[in-house]
Design an enzyme around this catalytic site. Structure first.
Site, mmCIF file in Angstrom:
data_model
loop_
_atom_site.group_PDB
_atom_site.id
_atom_site.type_symbol
_atom_site.label_atom_id
_atom_site.label_comp_id
_atom_site.label_asym_id
_atom_site.label_seq_id
_atom_site.Cartn_x
_atom_site.Cartn_y
_atom_site.Cartn_z
ATOM 1 N N CYS A 46 104.499 134.249 26.446
ATOM 2 C CA CYS A 46 104.157 134.482 27.847
ATOM 3 C C CYS A 46 105.357 134.985 28.653
ATOM 4 O O CYS A 46 106.512 134.837 28.259
ATOM 5 C CB CYS A 46 103.581 133.219 28.478
ATOM 6 S SG CYS A 46 104.802 131.955 28.807
ATOM 7 N N CYS A 48 106.609 133.819 31.433
ATOM 8 C CA CYS A 48 107.542 132.807 31.942
ATOM 9 C C CYS A 48 108.509 132.354 30.849
ATOM 10 O O CYS A 48 109.619 131.918 31.142
ATOM 11 C CB CYS A 48 106.826 131.647 32.607
ATOM 12 S SG CYS A 48 105.764 130.663 31.565
#
Length: 136
Positions: A46, A48
């Site tokens: 992802c 993040c």
């Protein structure tokens, strides 16, 4: 399961910095029962993880205090190893990415995805460095 050619560069961001890649449940079990402090990163594809978690974790290691052992598993790739790691993260629910600090096999500090998402790498590093100051 994510393709190997996608995952390997993301794994390398940590393994190239000295993190041990734990690919099996037995490796996770052995790593988390070591004496001293062990940092465990549940890595992920992802945004993040790319923008905050991996850079923040690496930056956190620039201070005076740091964990004795650096380890990582990859969510969506090392599925059995991740499942084993998550057994040691109770009462926290499954989260990736996440970062956990263990001392003598006991979980003492946890950063869940909601602590990482939306925060800059410097904030992640500062949070971890405060934990290192307390436990390492």
């Amino acid at each position: 399961m994510y393709p190997t050619d996608l995952v390997m560069p993301m794994k390398a961001e940590l393994t190239d910095k000295g993190f041990e890649d734990l690919a099996t449940p037995a490796q996770v079990e052995e790593a988390l029962k070591q004496s001293g402090t062990t940092l465990l990163v549940i890595n992920s594809v992802c945004g993040c993880a790319a923008g905050a978690a991996r850079p923040g974790v690496v930056y956190s290691l620039t201070g005076d205090k740091k964990p004795d052992h650096l380890t990582t598993v990859f969510a969506g790739y090392d599925t059995e190893a991740v499942a084993e790691a998550r057994k040691h993260l109770a009462p926290f629910p499954p989260s990736s990415p996440c970062v956990a600090l263990f001392k003598d096999g006991e979980l003492v500090h946890m950063l869940e995805r909601h602590h990482i998402e939306g925060n800059p790498a410097g904030a992640i590093a500062a949070n971890l460095q405060a934990a290192y100051d307390e436990y390492c």
